[in-house]
Design a protein around this motif. Structure first.
Motif, PDB file in Angstrom:
ATOM      1  N   VAL A  50       0.854  -1.202   0.000  1.00  0.00           N
ATOM      2  CA  VAL A  50       0.000   0.000   0.000  1.00  0.00           C
ATOM      3  C   VAL A  50       0.886   1.248   0.000  1.00  0.00           C
ATOM      4  CG1 VAL A  50      -1.849   1.259   1.176  1.00  0.00           C
ATOM      5  CG2 VAL A  50      -1.773  -1.247   1.307  1.00  0.00           C
ATOM      6  N   TYR A  51       0.579   2.169  -0.902  1.00  0.00           N
ATOM      7  CA  TYR A  51       1.369   3.390  -1.040  1.00  0.00           C
ATOM      8  C   TYR A  51       0.460   4.615  -1.093  1.00  0.00           C
ATOM      9  CZ  TYR A  51       5.171   0.290  -2.610  1.00  0.00           C
ATOM     10  OH  TYR A  51       6.126  -0.686  -2.685  1.00  0.00           O
ATOM     11  N   GLY A  52       1.000   5.719  -0.624  1.00  0.00           N
ATOM     12  CA  GLY A  52       0.399   7.005  -0.926  1.00  0.00           C
ATOM     13  C   GLY A  52       1.224   7.612  -2.056  1.00  0.00           C
ATOM     14  N   TYR A  53       0.591   8.378  -2.916  1.00  0.00           N
ATOM     15  CA  TYR A  53       1.302   9.020  -4.030  1.00  0.00           C
ATOM     16  C   TYR A  53       1.138  10.527  -3.867  1.00  0.00           C
ATOM     17  CZ  TYR A  53       2.399  10.344  -8.877  1.00  0.00           C
ATOM     18  OH  TYR A  53       2.939  10.916 -10.015  1.00  0.00           O
ATOM     19  N   GLU A  54       2.258  11.214  -3.692  1.00  0.00           N
ATOM     20  CA  GLU A  54       2.230  12.675  -3.518  1.00  0.00           C
ATOM     21  C   GLU A  54       2.780  13.355  -4.764  1.00  0.00           C
ATOM     22  OE1 GLU A  54       3.069  13.120   1.317  1.00  0.00           O
ATOM     23  OE2 GLU A  54       4.743  13.232  -0.070  1.00  0.00           O
ATOM     24  N   GLU A  55       1.955  14.211  -5.365  1.00  0.00           N
ATOM     25  CA  GLU A  55       2.388  14.985  -6.535  1.00  0.00           C
ATOM     26  C   GLU A  55       2.098  16.453  -6.252  1.00  0.00           C
ATOM     27  OE1 GLU A  55       4.169  15.800  -8.940  1.00  0.00           O
ATOM     28  OE2 GLU A  55       3.375  14.845 -10.761  1.00  0.00           O
ATOM     29  N   ILE A  56       2.956  17.323  -6.713  1.00  0.00           N
ATOM     30  CA  ILE A  56       2.756  18.759  -6.502  1.00  0.00           C
ATOM     31  C   ILE A  56       1.899  19.349  -7.618  1.00  0.00           C
ATOM     32  CG2 ILE A  56       3.913  21.010  -6.428  1.00  0.00           C
ATOM     33  CD1 ILE A  56       4.489  19.452  -3.945  1.00  0.00           C
ATOM     34  N   ARG A  57       0.916  20.121  -7.220  1.00  0.00           N
ATOM     35  CA  ARG A  57       0.133  20.856  -8.218  1.00  0.00           C
ATOM     36  C   ARG A  57       0.085  22.323  -7.799  1.00  0.00           C
ATOM     37  NH1 ARG A  57      -5.523  21.761  -6.054  1.00  0.00           N
ATOM     38  NH2 ARG A  57      -5.640  23.213  -7.769  1.00  0.00           N
ATOM     39  N   VAL A  64      -2.788  13.996  -3.114  1.00  0.00           N
ATOM     40  CA  VAL A  64      -2.429  12.635  -2.715  1.00  0.00           C
ATOM     41  C   VAL A  64      -3.420  11.621  -3.304  1.00  0.00           C
ATOM     42  CG1 VAL A  64      -2.029  11.105  -0.745  1.00  0.00           C
ATOM     43  CG2 VAL A  64      -1.476  13.548  -0.561  1.00  0.00           C
ATOM     44  N   SER A  65      -2.877  10.550  -3.861  1.00  0.00           N
ATOM     45  CA  SER A  65      -3.682   9.414  -4.295  1.00  0.00           C
ATOM     46  C   SER A  65      -3.278   8.211  -3.454  1.00  0.00           C
ATOM     47  CB  SER A  65      -3.416   9.099  -5.777  1.00  0.00           C
ATOM     48  OG  SER A  65      -3.684  10.221  -6.594  1.00  0.00           O
ATOM     49  N   LEU A  66      -4.174   7.216  -3.357  1.00  0.00           N
ATOM     50  CA  LEU A  66      -3.851   5.980  -2.641  1.00  0.00           C
ATOM     51  C   LEU A  66      -3.690   4.850  -3.659  1.00  0.00           C
ATOM     52  CD1 LEU A  66      -3.725   4.702   0.338  1.00  0.00           C
ATOM     53  CD2 LEU A  66      -5.971   3.759  -0.264  1.00  0.00           C
ATOM     54  N   VAL A  67      -2.709   3.995  -3.435  1.00  0.00           N
ATOM     55  CA  VAL A  67      -2.431   2.886  -4.350  1.00  0.00           C
ATOM     56  C   VAL A  67      -2.378   1.592  -3.538  1.00  0.00           C
ATOM     57  CG1 VAL A  67      -0.788   1.943  -6.023  1.00  0.00           C
ATOM     58  CG2 VAL A  67      -1.039   4.446  -5.785  1.00  0.00           C
ATOM     59  N   VAL A  68      -3.249   0.623  -3.884  1.00  0.00           N
ATOM     60  CA  VAL A  68      -3.251  -0.680  -3.218  1.00  0.00           C
ATOM     61  C   VAL A  68      -2.924  -1.738  -4.267  1.00  0.00           C
ATOM     62  CG1 VAL A  68      -4.605  -2.342  -1.873  1.00  0.00           C
ATOM     63  CG2 VAL A  68      -5.032   0.117  -1.612  1.00  0.00           C
ATOM     64  N   ILE A  69      -1.850  -2.488  -4.023  1.00  0.00           N
ATOM     65  CA  ILE A  69      -1.414  -3.482  -4.999  1.00  0.00           C
ATOM     66  C   ILE A  69      -1.809  -4.874  -4.507  1.00  0.00           C
ATOM     67  CG2 ILE A  69       0.567  -4.445  -6.229  1.00  0.00           C
ATOM     68  CD1 ILE A  69       1.944  -1.666  -5.749  1.00  0.00           C
ATOM     69  N   GLY A  70      -2.766  -5.495  -5.202  1.00  0.00           N
ATOM     70  CA  GLY A  70      -3.193  -6.849  -4.857  1.00  0.00           C
ATOM     71  C   GLY A  70      -2.446  -7.868  -5.697  1.00  0.00           C
ATOM     72  N   ILE A  74      -4.379  -3.649  -9.360  1.00  0.00           N
ATOM     73  CA  ILE A  74      -4.117  -2.481  -8.512  1.00  0.00           C
ATOM     74  C   ILE A  74      -5.380  -1.647  -8.354  1.00  0.00           C
ATOM     75  CG2 ILE A  74      -2.814  -0.287  -8.443  1.00  0.00           C
ATOM     76  CD1 ILE A  74      -0.566  -1.788  -9.963  1.00  0.00           C
ATOM     77  N   LEU A  75      -5.597  -1.137  -7.143  1.00  0.00           N
ATOM     78  CA  LEU A  75      -6.684  -0.181  -6.884  1.00  0.00           C
ATOM     79  C   LEU A  75      -6.061   1.199  -6.660  1.00  0.00           C
ATOM     80  CD1 LEU A  75      -9.836  -0.380  -4.735  1.00  0.00           C
ATOM     81  CD2 LEU A  75      -8.117   1.334  -4.094  1.00  0.00           C
ATOM     82  N   ILE A  76      -6.663   2.191  -7.288  1.00  0.00           N
ATOM     83  CA  ILE A  76      -6.272   3.583  -7.063  1.00  0.00           C
ATOM     84  C   ILE A  76      -7.473   4.317  -6.471  1.00  0.00           C
ATOM     85  CG2 ILE A  76      -5.655   5.776  -8.184  1.00  0.00           C
ATOM     86  CD1 ILE A  76      -4.171   4.177 -10.304  1.00  0.00           C
ATOM     87  N   ALA A  77      -7.229   5.095  -5.432  1.00  0.00           N
ATOM     88  CA  ALA A  77      -8.267   5.996  -4.928  1.00  0.00           C
ATOM     89  C   ALA A  77      -7.799   7.418  -5.217  1.00  0.00           C
ATOM     90  CB  ALA A  77      -8.492   5.795  -3.438  1.00  0.00           C
ATOM     91  N   ASP A  78      -8.583   8.151  -5.964  1.00  0.00           N
ATOM     92  CA  ASP A  78      -8.301   9.521  -6.419  1.00  0.00           C
ATOM     93  C   ASP A  78      -7.131   9.569  -7.412  1.00  0.00           C
ATOM     94  OD1 ASP A  78     -10.386  10.668  -5.083  1.00  0.00           O
ATOM     95  OD2 ASP A  78      -9.166  11.672  -3.565  1.00  0.00           O
ATOM     96  N   ALA A  85      -0.591  14.300 -15.634  1.00  0.00           N
ATOM     97  CA  ALA A  85      -0.232  13.989 -14.238  1.00  0.00           C
ATOM     98  C   ALA A  85      -0.669  12.580 -13.850  1.00  0.00           C
ATOM     99  CB  ALA A  85      -0.849  15.024 -13.294  1.00  0.00           C
ATOM    100  N   THR A  86      -1.832  12.158 -14.334  1.00  0.00           N
ATOM    101  CA  THR A  86      -2.299  10.799 -14.020  1.00  0.00           C
ATOM    102  C   THR A  86      -1.466   9.771 -14.781  1.00  0.00           C
ATOM    103  OG1 THR A  86      -4.494  11.550 -13.405  1.00  0.00           O
ATOM    104  CG2 THR A  86      -4.308   9.248 -14.093  1.00  0.00           C
ATOM    105  N   GLN A  87      -1.083  10.112 -16.009  1.00  0.00           N
ATOM    106  CA  GLN A  87      -0.200   9.233 -16.792  1.00  0.00           C
ATOM    107  C   GLN A  87       1.138   9.049 -16.063  1.00  0.00           C
ATOM    108  OE1 GLN A  87      -1.242   7.624 -19.785  1.00  0.00           O
ATOM    109  NE2 GLN A  87       0.523   6.484 -19.007  1.00  0.00           N
ATOM    110  N   THR A  88       1.680  10.139 -15.545  1.00  0.00           N
ATOM    111  CA  THR A  88       2.939  10.076 -14.780  1.00  0.00           C
ATOM    112  C   THR A  88       2.760   9.192 -13.552  1.00  0.00           C
ATOM    113  OG1 THR A  88       3.527  12.291 -15.512  1.00  0.00           O
ATOM    114  CG2 THR A  88       4.661  11.483 -13.551  1.00  0.00           C
ATOM    115  N   MET A  89       1.606   9.307 -12.899  1.00  0.00           N
ATOM    116  CA  MET A  89       1.334   8.474 -11.717  1.00  0.00           C
ATOM    117  C   MET A  89       1.325   6.994 -12.103  1.00  0.00           C
ATOM    118  SD  MET A  89      -1.837   8.535  -8.995  1.00  0.00           S
ATOM    119  CE  MET A  89      -3.141   8.126 -10.144  1.00  0.00           C
ATOM    120  N   LEU A  90       0.673   6.663 -13.215  1.00  0.00           N
ATOM    121  CA  LEU A  90       0.620   5.262 -13.655  1.00  0.00           C
ATOM    122  C   LEU A  90       2.019   4.734 -13.941  1.00  0.00           C
ATOM    123  CD1 LEU A  90      -2.509   5.413 -16.004  1.00  0.00           C
ATOM    124  CD2 LEU A  90      -2.385   4.433 -13.704  1.00  0.00           C
TER     125      LEU A  90
END
Ligand code: ZN
Length: 310
Positions: A50-57, A64-70, A74-78, A85-90
């Motif tokens: 489980v990770y939090g993803y912090e990006e500056i805007r 912050v987005s939440l990432v859960v890796i099963g 993968i589940l992403i919240a927000d 920016a979402t492409q960079t997150m992926l």
């Protein structure tokens, strides 16, 4: 106690036996926190999967987005605030796991968390509250190309849903209205993590454009009553477990203080414009976004006090 002794005690208390995150200054300003902007975006590891993803805007704080890796996806919240920016997150997520994104939870329907969703895989399963689905439908109607608003096909039919993210149990919860009215939280019961989306703005002035001020306070109380070790915000920094609870309580204090101050001005019979001029925000004046969100908060709390908020 002499001043020198008080100072010494304060230093020892501050340094104390705490993790490095606990010892960091409590602020949403990266510079005051001591984090260079070149460190972003970054994944903050919360557990093995489980990770939090912090990006500056703009204007310079984290989203912050939440990432859960099963085991099977993968589940992403927000998401983030733009397709890029979402492409960079992926891309960043796929540095830690090659699995596909299969689930997405709309914690906040605001554009700074959803405007990049067209970068997500087409066949994923969305979880969204009825209120946020309605808002996204409205936004989609008003969107002009190249802006695309992704509207989930179905909304939640209860206030609690369970998703099995390849062996990791995720509870999606509606604990009441707060920042958007469609606010959804993501609980990991075993890991005792609660991703709060924009219900928790860590050291960010309460942003109330589409908020329900008094209900927001109750929603935070509902979150504080859960068996949670680590509360993850939608903006501002991810804190260590102990600090995260303390900061959620601090943020609730900010909401209560803003409502109290605006109520005081309303009771004096001031117009909205005069209330904006005369408001005394105390320490919260220094919080991120105070300059742009204070007037918004006055208008919203006036709306609530005047019975115009439905
Ligand atoms: Zn936001």
């Amino acid at each position: 106690m002499t001043y020198a002794r008080i100072w010494l005690a304060a230093v020892i208390f501050t340094i104390g036996p705490a993790s490095s995150l606990d010892a960091q200054p409590r602020t949403a300003f990266p510079a005051l926190r001591g984090v260079a902007l070149t460190e972003f975006p970054r994944l903050v590891r919360l557990t093995d999967n489980v990770y939090g993803y912090e990006e500056i805007r703009a204007p310079g704080f984290t989203t912050v987005s939440l990432v859960v890796i099963g085991s099977n996806g993968i589940l992403i919240a927000d998401g983030q605030g733009s397709v890029q920016a979402t492409q960079t997150m992926l891309t960043k997520i796929h540095e830690v796991s090659p699995l596909p994104v299969r689930w997405y939870v709309v914690g906040s329907d605001h554009g700074d968390h959803t405007a990049g969703n067209s970068a997500l895989p087409k066949n994923i399963t969305y979880t969204v509250s009825p209120a946020s689905k309605l808002q996204l439908e409205k936004d989609a109607k008003g969107a002009t190309p190249p802006r695309v608003v992704i509207v989930p096909p179905t909304a939640m039919t209860s206030n609690s849903e369970i998703i099995d993210v390849g062996g990791t149990t995720v509870h999606v919860l509606n604990l009441g209205r707060a920042h958007t009215g469609g606010d959804i939280l993501v609980q990991l019961p075993k890991e005792k993590i609660l991703f709060m989306s924009e219900v928790f703005l860590n050291r960010v002035f309460p942003a109330m454009r589409s908020a329900y001020p008094t209900e927001w306070v109750h929603t935070i109380d509902n979150a504080l009553a859960l068996p949670i070790d680590r509360y993850v915000p939608g903006h501002g920094f991810i804190e260590a477990p102990k600090a995260s609870r303390e900061e959620l309580i601090v943020f609730k204090g900010a909401l209560v203080a803003v409502i109290k101050e605006v109520t005081r001005l309303h009771t004096l019979g001031l117009s909205v414009d005069d209330a904006i001029k005369q408001a005394n925000w105390g320490e919260y004046k220094e919080w991120f976004l105070a300059d742009q969100q204070a007037a918004v908060a006055v208008r919203k709390v006036y709306e609530e006090l005047d019975g115009k908020l439905k």
